[in-house]
Write a protein that holds these residues in place. Structure first.
Motif, PDB file in Angstrom:
ATOM      1  N   ARG A  18       0.821  -1.196   0.000  1.00 33.94           N
ATOM      2  CA  ARG A  18       0.000   0.000   0.000  1.00 33.94           C
ATOM      3  C   ARG A  18       0.863   1.257   0.000  1.00 33.94           C
ATOM      4  NH1 ARG A  18      -2.917   2.968   4.085  1.00 33.94           N
ATOM      5  NH2 ARG A  18      -4.866   3.800   3.255  1.00 33.94           N
ATOM      6  N   ARG A  37       1.316  14.740   9.232  1.00 32.65           N
ATOM      7  CA  ARG A  37       1.638  13.556  10.042  1.00 32.65           C
ATOM      8  C   ARG A  37       0.978  12.307   9.480  1.00 32.65           C
ATOM      9  NH1 ARG A  37      -0.783  14.318  15.500  1.00 32.65           N
ATOM     10  NH2 ARG A  37      -2.606  13.455  14.442  1.00 32.65           N
ATOM     11  N   HIS A  38      -0.302  12.407   9.082  1.00 29.22           N
ATOM     12  CA  HIS A  38      -1.011  11.208   8.626  1.00 29.22           C
ATOM     13  C   HIS A  38      -0.447  10.655   7.317  1.00 29.22           C
ATOM     14  CE1 HIS A  38      -3.440  14.067   6.095  1.00 29.22           C
ATOM     15  NE2 HIS A  38      -3.426  13.033   5.279  1.00 29.22           N
ATOM     16  N   GLU A  41       3.251   8.775   9.137  1.00 29.96           N
ATOM     17  CA  GLU A  41       3.513   8.229  10.465  1.00 29.96           C
ATOM     18  C   GLU A  41       3.553   6.700  10.532  1.00 29.96           C
ATOM     19  OE1 GLU A  41       0.647   9.112  13.510  1.00 29.96           O
ATOM     20  OE2 GLU A  41      -1.007   9.189  12.081  1.00 29.96           O
ATOM     21  N   HIS A  42       2.952   6.005   9.596  1.00 24.64           N
ATOM     22  CA  HIS A  42       2.963   4.538   9.642  1.00 24.64           C
ATOM     23  C   HIS A  42       3.738   3.930   8.465  1.00 24.64           C
ATOM     24  CE1 HIS A  42       0.253   4.746  12.973  1.00 24.64           C
ATOM     25  NE2 HIS A  42      -0.703   5.313  12.258  1.00 24.64           N
ATOM     26  N   CYS A  43       4.760   4.633   8.013  1.00 24.39           N
ATOM     27  CA  CYS A  43       5.498   4.197   6.833  1.00 24.39           C
ATOM     28  C   CYS A  43       6.618   3.228   7.182  1.00 24.39           C
ATOM     29  CB  CYS A  43       6.120   5.394   6.111  1.00 24.39           C
ATOM     30  SG  CYS A  43       4.910   6.644   5.637  1.00 24.39           S
ATOM     31  N   ALA A  44       6.786   2.220   6.346  1.00 20.13           N
ATOM     32  CA  ALA A  44       7.979   1.390   6.413  1.00 20.13           C
ATOM     33  C   ALA A  44       9.136   2.094   5.702  1.00 20.13           C
ATOM     34  CB  ALA A  44       7.720   0.037   5.768  1.00 20.13           C
ATOM     35  N   ASP A  67      -1.517  17.891  12.916  1.00 19.44           N
ATOM     36  CA  ASP A  67      -1.218  16.988  11.802  1.00 19.44           C
ATOM     37  C   ASP A  67       0.059  17.451  11.094  1.00 19.44           C
ATOM     38  OD1 ASP A  67      -1.444  14.967   9.966  1.00 19.44           O
ATOM     39  OD2 ASP A  67      -3.042  15.915   8.807  1.00 19.44           O
ATOM     40  N   CYS A 208       4.685   7.246   0.817  1.00 19.84           N
ATOM     41  CA  CYS A 208       4.813   6.413   2.008  1.00 19.84           C
ATOM     42  C   CYS A 208       4.496   4.967   1.628  1.00 19.84           C
ATOM     43  CB  CYS A 208       3.831   6.910   3.065  1.00 19.84           C
ATOM     44  SG  CYS A 208       3.558   5.780   4.437  1.00 19.84           S
ATOM     45  N   THR A 210       3.813   1.504   3.145  1.00 22.31           N
ATOM     46  CA  THR A 210       3.375   1.050   4.461  1.00 22.31           C
ATOM     47  C   THR A 210       3.760  -0.393   4.763  1.00 22.31           C
ATOM     48  OG1 THR A 210       1.195   0.476   3.600  1.00 22.31           O
ATOM     49  CG2 THR A 210       1.480   2.685   4.512  1.00 22.31           C
ATOM     50  N   ASN A 211       4.140  -1.143   3.757  1.00 19.20           N
ATOM     51  CA  ASN A 211       4.606  -2.512   3.995  1.00 19.20           C
ATOM     52  C   ASN A 211       5.461  -2.982   2.830  1.00 19.20           C
ATOM     53  OD1 ASN A 211       2.705  -3.320   1.944  1.00 19.20           O
ATOM     54  ND2 ASN A 211       1.130  -3.440   3.526  1.00 19.20           N
TER      55      ASN A 211
END
Length: 211
Positions: A18, A37-38, A41-44, A67, A208, A210-211
Motif C-alpha cells: 500500500r 503527520r497522517h 507516520e505509519h510508513c515502512a 497533523d 509512504c 506502508t509494507n
C-alpha cells in the motif's frame, strides 16, 4: 456535512504494498521538510521525489497535537520555504495551495491564488480555507501572495473546505525541534510570478510505503 477526509492519496499497486502519496516542503537548507503527520507516520519507507531526484527520508518528529511531521533527507532540493515574521493571513485573503503533482501543469497558467481564507474560527490552531485541493495535497504549503508559508494542508472537512495547520503552530513545532527556518515579511516572489512556480521550488512529492 461529510466527515473530515485526509488528503493523502491511497493506492494498492501490486508487489510493493500500500502507498500513500502526499506533498512535503523544505524548511531549511539542510534537508528538513514538513508534511502532514497522517501521510508518513505509519510508513515502512518514505521516498521524496522532485524532478529527476529520488531520495529516502526519515521521520524526525511527529506532532502530538497537530497533523504535522518533520522529516529529513540528505540535502535540500531546490529552495527552502520562508515564513512570515509577523504578518498572518486574514479573512477573505486569497492564498494558494496544491499537491506537488499538480504544480507542473499550473506553472505557466499565471494563477496567483486558488483558495480563500475563511473567517470561521471554529478550529483553533488551524487556517480554514475554501479550496479545490484534493488527494495528494496533504502536507502542501499554503502560500500567500508574497510567496510566504501561512500553513500546512491537513484535511478536507467539506467538498470545498480544507483545514491547514496554522502559522503559529507550524513555527512552534519547527522551533521545538531545533529547526532554524527563515522568517521575513518581505515578498519572496514578484507580483506576477505564478504561485505554482514558488510552490514547486520549495515542494516535493512524498510517497509512504506502508509494507
Amino acid at each position: 456535512m461529510e466527515p473530515s477526509k485526509p488528503l493523502a492519496l491511497p493506492q494498492d499497486p501490486p508487489i510493493v504494498g500500500r502507498l500513500l502519496k502526499g506533498t512535503a516542503f523544505f524548511v531549511d537548507q539542510s534537508g528538513y521538510m514538513l508534511t502532514a503527520r497522517h501521510a508518513v507516520e505509519h510508513c515502512a519507507r518514505i521516498v521524496i521525489a522532485k524532478e529527476q531526484h529520488r531520495v529516502q527520508a526519515r521521520i524526525i518528529a511527529l506532532s502530538a497535537k497537530y497533523d504535522l511531521a518533520l522529516i529529513k533527507v540528505s540535502k535540500t532540493l531546490g529552495l527552502a520555504a520562508v515564513f512570515p515574521r509577523t504578518a498572518t493571513a486574514s479573512a477573505n485573503e486569497m492564498v494558494f495551495a496544491n499537491a506537488y503533482d499538480a504544480l507542473p501543469r499550473m506553472r505557466d497558467s499565471g494563477v496567483l491564488a486558488n483558495s480563500r481564507v475563511d473567517h470561521d474560527g471554529s478550529e483553533p490552531g488551524h487556517l480554514i480555507i475554501d479550496s479545490p485541493v484534493t488527494h495528494g495535497a496533504s502536507g502542501a504549503p499554503v502560500l500567500d501572495k508574497r510567496g510566504l508559508v501561512q500553513g500546512v494542508i491537513s484535511r478536507r472537512t467539506r467538498l470545498d473546505r480544507v483545514l491547514a495547520v496554522g502559522l503559529a503552530e507550524t513555527k512552534a513545532f519547527l522551533a521545538a525541534n531545533g529547526v532554524h527556518f527563515e522568517q521575513d515579511d518581505r515578498p519572496q516572489v514578484s507580483p506576477f510570478t505564478p504561485s505554482a512556480e514558488r510552490a514547486a521550488s520549495i515542494s516535493a512529492h512524498v510517497t509512504c510505503l506502508t509494507n
